[in-house]
Write a protein that holds these residues in place. Structure first.
Motif, mmCIF file in Angstrom:
data_model
loop_
_atom_site.group_PDB
_atom_site.id
_atom_site.type_symbol
_atom_site.label_atom_id
_atom_site.label_comp_id
_atom_site.label_asym_id
_atom_site.label_seq_id
_atom_site.Cartn_x
_atom_site.Cartn_y
_atom_site.Cartn_z
ATOM 1 N N PHE A 16 -7.245 -9.640 2.021
ATOM 2 C CA PHE A 16 -6.324 -9.377 0.904
ATOM 3 C C PHE A 16 -6.915 -8.325 -0.027
ATOM 4 C CE2 PHE A 16 -9.170 -12.721 -0.462
ATOM 5 C CZ PHE A 16 -9.472 -12.414 -1.781
ATOM 6 N N ARG A 17 -6.066 -7.770 -0.894
ATOM 7 C CA ARG A 17 -6.487 -6.718 -1.815
ATOM 8 C C ARG A 17 -5.542 -6.670 -3.014
ATOM 9 N NH1 ARG A 17 -6.280 -0.986 0.160
ATOM 10 N NH2 ARG A 17 -5.958 -0.636 -2.073
ATOM 11 N N ASP A 18 -5.792 -5.719 -3.937
ATOM 12 C CA ASP A 18 -4.933 -5.477 -5.106
ATOM 13 C C ASP A 18 -4.671 -6.757 -5.896
ATOM 14 O OD1 ASP A 18 -4.869 -2.872 -4.256
ATOM 15 O OD2 ASP A 18 -2.904 -3.025 -3.303
ATOM 16 N N THR A 19 -5.735 -7.479 -6.172
ATOM 17 C CA THR A 19 -5.592 -8.738 -6.901
ATOM 18 C C THR A 19 -5.308 -8.483 -8.376
ATOM 19 O OG1 THR A 19 -7.078 -9.857 -5.361
ATOM 20 C CG2 THR A 19 -6.764 -10.885 -7.528
ATOM 21 N N GLU A 20 -4.365 -9.220 -8.913
ATOM 22 C CA GLU A 20 -4.025 -9.159 -10.333
ATOM 23 C C GLU A 20 -4.242 -10.541 -10.936
ATOM 24 O OE1 GLU A 20 -0.055 -7.615 -10.827
ATOM 25 O OE2 GLU A 20 -0.336 -6.132 -9.224
ATOM 26 N N LEU A 21 -5.154 -10.624 -11.881
ATOM 27 C CA LEU A 21 -5.414 -11.895 -12.560
ATOM 28 C C LEU A 21 -4.339 -12.134 -13.614
ATOM 29 C CD1 LEU A 21 -9.282 -11.773 -13.118
ATOM 30 C CD2 LEU A 21 -8.030 -13.072 -11.397
ATOM 31 N N HIS A 40 1.461 1.771 -4.551
ATOM 32 C CA HIS A 40 1.525 3.079 -5.185
ATOM 33 C C HIS A 40 2.069 2.999 -6.611
ATOM 34 C CE1 HIS A 40 0.481 6.187 -2.156
ATOM 35 N NE2 HIS A 40 0.689 5.197 -1.315
ATOM 36 N N LEU A 41 2.872 2.002 -6.901
ATOM 37 C CA LEU A 41 3.467 1.885 -8.226
ATOM 38 C C LEU A 41 2.999 0.625 -8.952
ATOM 39 C CD1 LEU A 41 7.122 2.985 -7.383
ATOM 40 C CD2 LEU A 41 5.275 4.365 -8.312
ATOM 41 N N ARG A 42 1.921 0.039 -8.493
ATOM 42 C CA ARG A 42 1.367 -1.156 -9.124
ATOM 43 C C ARG A 42 1.342 -0.991 -10.642
ATOM 44 N NH1 ARG A 42 -5.023 -2.524 -8.009
ATOM 45 N NH2 ARG A 42 -5.286 -4.268 -9.440
ATOM 46 N N PRO A 43 1.881 -1.983 -11.378
ATOM 47 C CA PRO A 43 2.201 -3.369 -11.028
ATOM 48 C C PRO A 43 3.671 -3.630 -10.683
ATOM 49 C CG PRO A 43 2.166 -3.147 -13.398
ATOM 50 C CD PRO A 43 1.854 -1.785 -12.836
ATOM 51 N N LYS A 48 -1.591 8.671 -10.270
ATOM 52 C CA LYS A 48 -1.091 7.330 -9.930
ATOM 53 C C LYS A 48 -0.071 6.936 -10.992
ATOM 54 C CE LYS A 48 -1.185 2.847 -8.662
ATOM 55 N NZ LYS A 48 -0.223 2.352 -9.662
ATOM 56 N N LEU A 49 1.130 6.535 -10.533
ATOM 57 C CA LEU A 49 2.182 6.083 -11.445
ATOM 58 C C LEU A 49 2.165 4.567 -11.535
ATOM 59 C CD1 LEU A 49 5.167 8.388 -10.362
ATOM 60 C CD2 LEU A 49 3.569 8.720 -12.250
ATOM 61 N N ASN A 50 2.290 4.048 -12.735
ATOM 62 C CA ASN A 50 2.376 2.605 -12.966
ATOM 63 C C ASN A 50 3.775 2.270 -13.472
ATOM 64 O OD1 ASN A 50 -0.398 2.440 -12.398
ATOM 65 N ND2 ASN A 50 -0.933 2.734 -14.553
#
Length: 601
Positions: A574-579, A441-444, A406-408
């Motif tokens: 919803f999904r992929d939540t970022e606080l 795929h590239l989160r964030p 996984k690439l960030n």
């Protein structure tokens, strides 16, 4: 019956002759004579003796408390004379603090012969790489490695190679030698027999090692010997000596240095705790629970991998997830030695029953990697379960030759700049869906000109805590339901007023936690998520369709519909939540009448 002749030289008594009448040998007369000599010369540093290594009397000297410090050629061709010494335990340059009642600045850790050979043995010896962690530079300020006299005697028993023994003694000279009174060591040997009754040569040597460490007031004895480790609690209770494996010692020192890192925290929004592996964990039990024996993996291989993870906290990371009942529900380990976040162990129990826990593990790892600003996350565990593989694929990992990747990307790109990445995704999704996929795929990563609507949606604090906000959940006394607290994909219900029906997926959502309850963090935008789907329908149909996502009961959904079975309810999946680390107070930006049933685009 017998006699001993000695002379005084260089502050020690040197034995010239020890003779016992053959008719009285084996009755303990030699020990009585040596003990009497020790008592008479107590004011001196100790006793020395020289003896041919091939003489029948040679093993006797070590049993009488003498330590081999070297050897020189004898007059007889090919023979060697051993140089032995028995100390009286007087303070010297290295141990005067202990005798003066002062505490050492560092912990004193005595090592046994196996550990010593792991560190310095040649090609002919089996070497355990985990022991090498004891020589890490960061440990030098915390512990001082030391050896007992018995280790020098064990070096003497290493084969017939004089050069090899000389090399090992030279290595031993680099360690602190634990000086102690031979009489005290002898008394301790007797008392230790109740814990280690076996008296074969190896067990007797172990007892002398322990007795020497205890008599010299060492803090720790480092070994891989199961017989000693099995009585570690009894040894600590009786003598204050901690018996540890190398990786346990390293983990213990690291835990003291980084106490904040070892404090357990909530896993997701549950009361399950996530914490690093500890020196007190039963590695065999963990291996038994997480070993994939049906795939040919052996529990001992898992134990060795966990020992490796524990051996160098600056090179490896690790954690376990423990539920409120004390049961371990997840096991994770990773390599920190390069810029990528390389996961070596990604396990949940075989009886987990679903991929919920695996998805939570993948999300936890991604959040950790993003927080540490790692640009690559690799998973190289060849024994991942099908549920785990499903979870990492869903989280945006792609399969490689040796695992998953996984690439960030920590940047904002235009759709044009993202086209190269999008080309590798396959298929021909709509523009909006393609942007959502590339961001996952590239989160964030964020695509600034993506055709994705972004909405500000208000949510009450209690629902935010249940659905996505770990920080708000941590302020509550009670946990979220386990399956809900671990979910990375959730559903939020709200009224389906005409003004709200603009909301559709895919889209982005900023969660505005409404106020009025005096909760810390309210009246601010606290998180970002991706909207997967928006569905509007009668309350029964909506509840039946999204019930598996938890959080809401039928009464909650019915209430949102105004207790009207023909009413309309909106479900936002919803999904992929970022606080957000720093919630954004937006009261001065949003309309004054922005409330629970409002929606801002």
């Amino acid at each position: 019956m017998g006699y001993v002749l000695y002379r005084t030289s260089k502050g020690r008594s040197a034995i010239v002759h020890l003779c016992i009448d053959p008719q009285h040998r084996g009755g303990g007369l030699a020990r009585l004579l040596i003990d009497a000599l020790a008592e008479r010369t107590r004011h001196l540093a100790g006793i020395t003796v020289r003896c041919r290594r091939d003489f029948d009397a040679w093993p006797m000297w070590q049993r009488l408390g003498f330590v081999v410090h070297g050897e020189v050629p004898a007059r007889a061709k090919g023979k060697m004379i051993g140089l032995l010494r028995r100390d009286h335990g007087h303070p010297d340059l290295f141990n005067w603090r202990a005798h003066a009642g002062q505490e050492e600045a560092r912990l004193i850790a005595a090592i046994d012969m196996n550990i010593f050979l792991d560190l310095h043995g040649g090609a002919g010896f089996h070497r355990d790489e985990v022991s090498a962690s004891l020589l890490a530079e960061w440990l030098a300020d915390e512990i001082e490695l030391a050896i007992t006299g018995e280790l020098l005697n064990e070096i003497d028993r290493v084969g017939n190679d004089v050069a090899e023994r000389r090399t090992l003694r030279a290595e031993a000279d680099g360690y602190r030698h634990l000086a102690c009174d031979a009489d005290a060591v002898g008394a301790l040997e007797v008392s230790l027999l109740c814990l280690l009754p076996s008296q074969d040569a190896s067990a007797a040597s172990d007892v002398r090692h322990l007795a020497g460490a205890i008599a010299a007031r060492a803090d720790i004895f480092v070994t891989r010997d199961d017989a000693l480790l099995n009585v570690s609690n009894e040894l600590y209770s009786a003598h204050g000596l901690s018996v540890l494996r190398p990786e346990q010692l390293v983990a213990m020192i690291d835990a003291v240095q980084r106490e904040h890192f070892y404090q357990p925290a909530r896993f997701g929004r549950t009361l399950s705790r996530v914490r690093p592996l500890s020196s007190t964990d039963d590695l065999r039990s963990l291996a038994s629970r997480f070993c994939r024996t049906h795939r040919g993996e052996k529990p001992q291989a898992v134990v060795q991998l966990l020992q490796r993870l524990l051996s160098d906290p600056r090179a490896f990371g690790h954690l376990v997830v423990v539920d409120v009942g004390g049961e371990t529900q997840a096991l994770l380990g990773w390599d920190l030695r390069d810029s990528s976040f390389r996961i070596l162990v990604f396990r949940e129990p075989l009886d987990a029953g679903s991929s919920t826990g695996a998805r939570a593990m993948a999300d936890h790892l991604l959040r950790s990697a993003i927080e540490a600003r790692n640009e690559r996350v690799e998973i190289n565990d060849p024994h991942m379960s099908e549920a785990a593989i499903e979870a990492v694929v869903d989280a945006g990992f792609v399969e490689t030759n040796d695992g998953w990747l996984k690439l960030n990307r920590f940047e904002v790109l235009s759709m044009r700049e993202a086209e190269v990445t999008l080309a590798g995704l396959g298929g021909a999704p709509s523009e909006g869906r393609a942007a959502a996929i590339v961001e996952r795929h590239l989160r964030p990563l964020k695509v600034w000109d993506a055709p994705l609507d972004c909405f500000v949606v208000p949510v009450r604090p209690e629902w935010a805590a249940d659905l996505f906000d770990d920080n708000l959940a941590a302020e509550r006394l009670f946990e979220a339901p386990l399956k809900l607290g671990l979910r990375t994909e959730c559903v939020y219900y709200r009224s389906a007023r005409p003004t709200n029906r603009r909301l559709r997926g895919p889209a982005r959502v900023l969660w505005y936690v409404s106020g009025g309850q005096g909760i810390v963090g309210e009246k601010s935008v606290r998180a970002y998520s991706q909207i997967e789907e928006v569905f509007v329908g009668p309350p029964k149909e909506v509840f039946r369709r999204f019930r598996r996502f938890g959080a809401y009961e039928w009464e909650d959904v019915f209430e949102i519909a105004g207790r009207d079975l023909a009413g309309a309810v909106m479900a936002i999946r919803f999904r992929d939540t970022e606080l957000f680390k720093n919630p954004v107070v937006v009261a001065h930006v949003l309309p004054r009448d922005f409330g629970p049933d409002c929606l801002a685009r």
